[in-house]
Motif scaffolding. Sequence first.
Motif, short mmCIF file in Angstrom:
data_model
loop_
_atom_site.label_atom_id
_atom_site.label_comp_id
_atom_site.label_asym_id
_atom_site.label_seq_id
_atom_site.Cartn_x
_atom_site.Cartn_y
_atom_site.Cartn_z
N PHE A 23 2.12 0.29 -4.77
CA PHE A 23 3.41 0.78 -5.26
C PHE A 23 3.61 0.50 -6.74
N PHE A 48 -3.34 13.65 -0.33
CA PHE A 48 -2.77 12.31 -0.34
C PHE A 48 -2.28 11.98 1.06
N ASN A 72 0.82 -1.21 0.00
CA ASN A 72 0.00 0.00 0.00
C ASN A 72 0.86 1.26 0.00
N LYS A 73 0.87 1.95 -1.14
CA LYS A 73 1.58 3.23 -1.23
C LYS A 73 0.85 4.31 -0.46
N GLY A 74 -0.49 4.32 -0.57
CA GLY A 74 -1.26 5.31 0.17
C GLY A 74 -2.61 5.58 -0.45
N GLN A 100 -7.16 4.02 -3.20
CA GLN A 100 -6.02 3.32 -2.62
C GLN A 100 -5.09 2.89 -3.75
N TYR A 146 -6.24 6.38 9.88
CA TYR A 146 -5.85 7.51 9.04
C TYR A 146 -6.86 8.64 9.22
N GLU A 168 -5.20 8.51 -2.17
CA GLU A 168 -5.62 9.81 -2.67
C GLU A 168 -7.02 10.09 -2.15
N GLY A 187 -0.08 8.96 3.00
CA GLY A 187 0.77 7.80 2.77
C GLY A 187 0.32 6.57 3.54
N GLY A 188 0.55 5.39 2.95
CA GLY A 188 0.18 4.13 3.59
C GLY A 188 1.33 3.52 4.36
#
Length: 754
Positions: A650, A616, A597-599, A647, A629, A601, A618-619
Amino acid sequence: MKNLFLFVLFLTVSSYAQNWQVIDSIFAPGGVTVQGFTAPVFGDLDNDGDFDLILGNIELEIEYFENTGTNSSPVFEKDTSMFSSIYAGGYQYTNSYYPALADLDGDGDLDLTIGGYNGILYYENIGDPYTPVWADVNTILFNNVNPQIGTDARQTFVDLDNDGDLDLIVGTGESLVGGPTPGICMGFRNIGSAQEPLFQLDDNLVTGIPDVGINAYPSFADPDDDGDYDLLLGRDGAAVYYYENTGTPSVPVWTINSTVFSTVETSTYWKDPTFCDLDGDNDPDLIYGTSNGNLFFYENNGPGSNPQFQYNPAYFKVIKASGSSTVSFADFDNDGDFDLLSGSTFGSLLYVKNNGTSASPSLDTASVIFSGINPGFRCSPVFIDIDNDLDFDIVSGFSGGTLKLYINNNGSFIENTTMLSNISVNYQSIPAFADIDGDGDPDLLVGSEDAGNTKFYLNNGNNTFTQNTTFFTGVSFPGYCRPAFADIDNDGDYDLFIGRSSGEVTYYENTGDRFNPVWTLNNQLTSSVKVNQFAHPGFADLDGDGRIDLIVGEYNGNFTFYKNLFAVVPVELTGFSASVSQSDVNLLWTTATETNNKGFEVEKKSDRGQWEKIGFVGGFGTTTETKSYSFIDNNVKSGKYYYRLKQIDFDGTYTYSNTIEFEVATPLKFALEQNYPNPFNPSTTIKYSIPEDGNVILRVYNSLGQRVAELINGFVKAGNYQVTFNASELASGIYFYKIEECSKTLVKKMIVLK
């Protein structure tokens, strides 16, 4: 019934069946799925006081739907075990066209007959009124009847001579070889008894009933409540014929009546009627099947002798195309959930709008917004933003083998005849788009009806498509190929699915990556996926669980939903909510697990606006721990807003959360509320409302009119606010707080008590 050529299908049971769960309620909210040429019949097969449903059809087996509701509010649930014993030995000596229920042996339970190609077949209920057990006794009861009625006869049982036993009335259809005149009714009087019936041809029972065409489908009831049976004839046509019994319960005289059922629609072809009191008000309602499978329910709202039949669409709702359904999903209306686009046999497009959410779909046939688009016979449209302008265009294949492109210009679709003009697969094109080489633009695979003629085209980045013969090395493309792409296993690359004419779906797993695919045949994953004919797969996460689900269209127009139970969920979102503080909207969400998980938006839109990215967060990459979050959307003006999370992994793949709706209220007036608590020591809260943007001053004064505190002095946007006042430096006593905006002033009293 039309005698159509059918592929013979054999259902296989696989150990991989647990990977998919068929959920009928997605496309059949009432619980009743339909095939083609439906023939309904009702009876209380479990003796629980309500009516269950049996559906005949043009496929291979009759279907059973148990009423798990009540006698006035039916809820139907499919049960495939009820008639499994009848078809356990194969289909050679069975029927599926016309079921009928009647107590033919006088033992107090309902027996089953099925009309069709093999004549009338009889299955005696040797169980009891609660648990039917079907015994095949086909060689006994209808030995003298079957040679006379042909191979497309629709039977019904009714006591037409009022002697206490059931007589047999048969409507005839087009027999494959010989047989009686199609469209007539034949009467067989029971000259035996209620316990041991013996049916003998007697045309006196049907004197006055004419030939109504290619097929006749008789159904009896007493809608005028005069103590005798009247006749409604369905037929291979758009209208029904009603014959009132103007004779007696013992000697019927059939007189046509053109008014009672004049409200019945005449737009659908082929009607097979039955009567049942489905709403529990003690009068017969009308239900009939049609050639495309849809069931129509006409509720009898008339008093006693004056029946009045009114269509009620709340019953038996089914989402299906008129034929040759295809599957393409996208958020076409930009409301945060997936909508469906399907083709049809004769070229019209079916748009199914999702009125639910991304986690709880509620599908409904929308108004015809694509009425000006007709790609051609057996069209196969897909949504694709081919011009990269953030709206969905439509590319469709059809029987001609080429593709047709319709560019979306602010909701108006204009055909573009040049962009895809070099693409052809000879006959019956089926397009499927995916970024196969990982360069950021959609490439194109086009299935063909000709075996081995399916073609792949690489997009050079400017929507110039060039045929490539190497990317799908190792894939065997069949005839009637219906391809689709999806990252079904959530590993970051596209996998390939091929729908086949047999109704099966072949799966090629991408064991390479999203830049260099390697196609490996996996016969197990989709071994339990099968529809009747011409499977057309499509994909969308319809239930919002992070797993891409499989939806299969088929030749008869139906859609079947297969819930994905096996894929690893990259991010499991367990909560997403919003609250408002003054003019700020606070978004909160949690995850149970995360993989790659990058994160997130954060996206927002107003009632009439478009989705836009507003932030945004971050994850945590990969974790099995619960994570929380938050995000604050500052200074939000009054109005209704929608928020969703995108979600992102990467590797660039992404999924959307469900959409939440939130309204920031507009203050009704300039207001200053009483502080709370009051009296207080040392702190209290003061709330106020500002109806429009402006300069605001909020000050506190002692009893002598001297200012002791200034809480607000400056520009404030319209909204509801609160401020905390700390009086720890003040002595006990009476104080006043005053708010000023432009020329308006409000004052209230408060007490400091130490």
